[in-house]
Write a protein that holds these residues in place. Structure first.
Motif, PDB file in Angstrom:
ATOM      1  N   GLN A 198       0.823  -1.209   0.000  1.00 14.22           N
ATOM      2  CA  GLN A 198       0.000   0.000   0.000  1.00 14.22           C
ATOM      3  C   GLN A 198       0.860   1.264   0.000  1.00 14.22           C
ATOM      4  N   ASN A 199       0.701   2.094  -1.059  1.00 11.98           N
ATOM      5  CA  ASN A 199       1.419   3.365  -1.223  1.00 11.98           C
ATOM      6  C   ASN A 199       2.939   3.195  -1.291  1.00 11.98           C
ATOM      7  N   LYS A 200       3.389   2.005  -1.632  1.00 14.22           N
ATOM      8  CA  LYS A 200       4.831   1.767  -1.804  1.00 14.22           C
ATOM      9  C   LYS A 200       5.139   1.602  -3.292  1.00 14.22           C
ATOM     10  N   THR A 201       6.413   1.753  -3.640  1.00 14.38           N
ATOM     11  CA  THR A 201       6.817   1.748  -5.042  1.00 14.38           C
ATOM     12  C   THR A 201       7.175   0.340  -5.499  1.00 14.38           C
ATOM     13  N   LEU A 202       6.570  -0.065  -6.606  1.00 14.85           N
ATOM     14  CA  LEU A 202       6.791  -1.389  -7.179  1.00 14.85           C
ATOM     15  C   LEU A 202       7.556  -1.285  -8.485  1.00 14.85           C
ATOM     16  N   GLY A 203       8.491  -2.185  -8.682  1.00 20.66           N
ATOM     17  CA  GLY A 203       9.221  -2.276  -9.944  1.00 20.66           C
ATOM     18  C   GLY A 203       8.773  -3.488 -10.735  1.00 20.66           C
ATOM     19  N   VAL A 204       8.811  -3.390 -12.067  1.00 21.75           N
ATOM     20  CA  VAL A 204       8.464  -4.511 -12.940  1.00 21.75           C
ATOM     21  C   VAL A 204       9.197  -4.326 -14.265  1.00 21.75           C
ATOM     22  N   GLN A 205       9.539  -5.431 -14.923  1.00 20.78           N
ATOM     23  CA  GLN A 205      10.234  -5.320 -16.205  1.00 20.78           C
ATOM     24  C   GLN A 205       9.250  -4.978 -17.319  1.00 20.78           C
ATOM     25  N   THR A 206       9.645  -4.067 -18.195  1.00 21.35           N
ATOM     26  CA  THR A 206       8.826  -3.682 -19.337  1.00 21.35           C
ATOM     27  C   THR A 206       8.495  -4.889 -20.208  1.00 21.35           C
ATOM     28  N   SER A 207       7.226  -4.998 -20.608  1.00 25.13           N
ATOM     29  CA  SER A 207       6.743  -6.053 -21.513  1.00 25.13           C
ATOM     30  C   SER A 207       6.932  -7.469 -20.972  1.00 25.13           C
ATOM     31  N   SER A 208       7.112  -7.603 -19.679  1.00 24.72           N
ATOM     32  CA  SER A 208       7.236  -8.928 -19.073  1.00 24.72           C
ATOM     33  C   SER A 208       5.846  -9.489 -18.787  1.00 24.72           C
ATOM     34  N   SER A 209       5.781 -10.797 -18.503  1.00 27.11           N
ATOM     35  CA  SER A 209       4.493 -11.387 -18.143  1.00 27.11           C
ATOM     36  C   SER A 209       3.989 -10.787 -16.834  1.00 27.11           C
ATOM     37  N   GLY A 210       4.921 -10.384 -15.954  1.00 27.02           N
ATOM     38  CA  GLY A 210       4.533  -9.732 -14.715  1.00 27.02           C
ATOM     39  C   GLY A 210       3.823  -8.416 -14.976  1.00 27.02           C
ATOM     40  N   ALA A 211       4.323  -7.649 -15.929  1.00 33.87           N
ATOM     41  CA  ALA A 211       3.701  -6.375 -16.283  1.00 33.87           C
ATOM     42  C   ALA A 211       2.297  -6.601 -16.842  1.00 33.87           C
ATOM     43  N   SER A 212       2.146  -7.665 -17.637  1.00 35.11           N
ATOM     44  CA  SER A 212       0.838  -7.981 -18.210  1.00 35.11           C
ATOM     45  C   SER A 212      -0.154  -8.367 -17.124  1.00 35.11           C
ATOM     46  N   LEU A 213       0.279  -9.223 -16.191  1.00 35.29           N
ATOM     47  CA  LEU A 213      -0.599  -9.654 -15.103  1.00 35.29           C
ATOM     48  C   LEU A 213      -1.007  -8.478 -14.216  1.00 35.29           C
ATOM     49  N   LEU A 214      -0.072  -7.571 -14.017  1.00 36.06           N
ATOM     50  CA  LEU A 214      -0.345  -6.393 -13.191  1.00 36.06           C
ATOM     51  C   LEU A 214      -1.489  -5.586 -13.785  1.00 36.06           C
ATOM     52  N   ASP A 215      -1.496  -5.434 -15.116  1.00 39.53           N
ATOM     53  CA  ASP A 215      -2.550  -4.673 -15.794  1.00 39.53           C
ATOM     54  C   ASP A 215      -3.848  -5.463 -15.907  1.00 39.53           C
ATOM     55  N   GLU A 216      -3.724  -6.778 -16.093  1.00 38.89           N
ATOM     56  CA  GLU A 216      -4.914  -7.610 -16.287  1.00 38.89           C
ATOM     57  C   GLU A 216      -5.706  -7.811 -14.995  1.00 38.89           C
ATOM     58  N   HIS A 217      -5.004  -7.790 -13.855  1.00 36.82           N
ATOM     59  CA  HIS A 217      -5.653  -8.019 -12.562  1.00 36.82           C
ATOM     60  C   HIS A 217      -5.271  -6.904 -11.579  1.00 36.82           C
ATOM     61  N   PRO A 218      -5.707  -5.685 -11.854  1.00 39.41           N
ATOM     62  CA  PRO A 218      -5.261  -4.529 -11.051  1.00 39.41           C
ATOM     63  C   PRO A 218      -5.642  -4.616  -9.571  1.00 39.41           C
ATOM     64  N   THR A 219      -6.733  -5.304  -9.249  1.00 43.65           N
ATOM     65  CA  THR A 219      -7.156  -5.352  -7.843  1.00 43.65           C
ATOM     66  C   THR A 219      -6.242  -6.219  -6.979  1.00 43.65           C
ATOM     67  N   MET A 220      -5.456  -7.067  -7.604  1.00 44.62           N
ATOM     68  CA  MET A 220      -4.567  -7.941  -6.830  1.00 44.62           C
ATOM     69  C   MET A 220      -3.379  -7.187  -6.248  1.00 44.62           C
ATOM     70  N   LEU A 221      -2.800  -6.282  -7.040  1.00 44.02           N
ATOM     71  CA  LEU A 221      -1.586  -5.593  -6.589  1.00 44.02           C
ATOM     72  C   LEU A 221      -1.507  -4.148  -7.062  1.00 44.02           C
ATOM     73  N   LYS A 222      -1.829  -3.897  -8.307  1.00 46.97           N
ATOM     74  CA  LYS A 222      -1.622  -2.577  -8.907  1.00 46.97           C
ATOM     75  C   LYS A 222      -2.342  -1.464  -8.150  1.00 46.97           C
ATOM     76  N   ASN A 223      -3.550  -1.737  -7.708  1.00 44.65           N
ATOM     77  CA  ASN A 223      -4.330  -0.693  -7.032  1.00 44.65           C
ATOM     78  C   ASN A 223      -3.772  -0.320  -5.661  1.00 44.65           C
ATOM     79  N   TYR A 224      -2.878  -1.150  -5.140  1.00 42.22           N
ATOM     80  CA  TYR A 224      -2.280  -0.858  -3.830  1.00 42.22           C
ATOM     81  C   TYR A 224      -1.057   0.039  -3.929  1.00 42.22           C
ATOM     82  N   ILE A 225      -0.327  -0.077  -5.024  1.00 43.83           N
ATOM     83  CA  ILE A 225       0.989   0.577  -5.095  1.00 43.83           C
ATOM     84  C   ILE A 225       0.854   2.089  -5.289  1.00 43.83           C
ATOM     85  N   LYS A 226       1.947   2.776  -5.051  1.00 41.82           N
ATOM     86  CA  LYS A 226       1.979   4.240  -5.133  1.00 41.82           C
ATOM     87  C   LYS A 226       1.557   4.704  -6.524  1.00 41.82           C
TER      88      LYS A 226
END
Length: 284
Positions: free
Chosen positions: A150-178
């Motif tokens: 929550q409100n912390k900074t997350l790093g992810v590799q560009t065009s990685s499967s992690g980046a795709s999952l982050l966008d596809e399921h925003p309520t899991m993690l993306k909505n928490y980060i800064k």
């Protein structure tokens, strides 16, 4: 009048040029979907494999510049069976599918995840390794869940499967980060350095990379790995849809390596176990 005629001619040539470009792009895409290049590869005696050469431990550069890794060993072992040399071409990971379609490379073999979106563009070998996206943090941050970001900074590799999952399921993690926006990195190496320097507080990363990296650190206990809710994923080799013979050769080669135990040995070398290998021997 003469000026108008010249302008008309110029516009006509411009329009024809656009039509030519469009037709050429269509031709390249059509060829990628229909051409079977195995005979050409066999005659050439080498296959060109595109990769991100910073993806530890799948394919990366040692300090002396030598290219090593699990996928490097595996690809060489597969094509050795056919008397073909595996050549590795570092590419911009953002352009991997374009490089494949334009035939500057023959394969994408570098911890490449099967996804529905990618299956629309290209063909895959049989999956050979299980992987999942995990959240790596410093133990001192005391983050034990995705909500802990929550409100912390997350790093992810560009065009990685992690980046795709982050966008596809925003309520899991993306909505928490800064700012609900991650910091994008070209390579995991830079992201891990920023994690160590507290410029980011979390990193969404492949479990195979996370496990290898942490095991090599002086103080592995200073890192915490959280699985979270993202589903697992499978690694496979990406190729053009027209390369049906190439797919068959790779699938057969992978099964043979499993039957002989060489696939398991390569996994033991890089991960200390073969638990993540999906291809089981069929000769027992």
């Amino acid at each position: 009048m003469k000026k108008k005629i010249l302008i008309f001619i110029a516009l006509l040539f411009f329009a024809l040029g656009l039509t030519g470009c469009s037709s050429n792009q269509k031709s390249v895409a059509q060829q990628a979907n229909t051409a079977d290049t195995w005979s050409h590869i066999k005659k050439r005696g080498r296959v060109i494999i595109g990769l991100d050469d910073t993806f530890v431990p799948m394919g990366f550069r040692q300090k002396d510049g030598k290219l090593v890794g699990f996928d490097i060993d595996l690809a060489k072992a597969v094509f050795k069976q056919y008397g073909i040399k595996a050549d590795f071409q570092p590419i911009d990971w953002n352009m991997k599918e374009t490089e494949l379609r334009n035939q500057t490379i023959d394969l994408i073999w570098n911890g490449y995840t099967i996804t529905p979106a990618r299956e629309k563009q290209l063909a895959f070998s049989r999956p050979y390794m299980a992987n999942r996206q995990v959240l790596v943090t410093k133990t001192s941050e005391k983050i034990n869940s995705f909500k802990g970001m929550q409100n912390k900074t997350l790093g992810v590799q560009t065009s990685s499967s992690g980046a795709s999952l982050l966008d596809e399921h925003p309520t899991m993690l993306k909505n928490y980060i800064k700012n609900k926006t991650p910091v994008l990195y070209d390579s995991f190496n830079n992201a891990l350095m920023d994690l160590d320097d507290n410029r980011i507080q979390g990193l969404l990363i492949d479990s195979v990379y996370a496990g290898y990296y942490i095991s090599k650190e002086k103080d592995p206990d200073s890192y915490n790995t959280t699985r979270g809710g993202f589903s697992g994923e499978d690694f496979a080799v990406g190729m053009r849809k027209g390369d049906k013979t190439l797919k068959k050769k790779i699938d057969t080669g992978l099964q043979h390596l499993s039957n002989t135990g060489e696939l398991q040995k390569i996994s033991q070398k890089w991960f200390g176990n073969s638990d993540n290998i999906l291809i089981k021997p069929n000769n027992k």
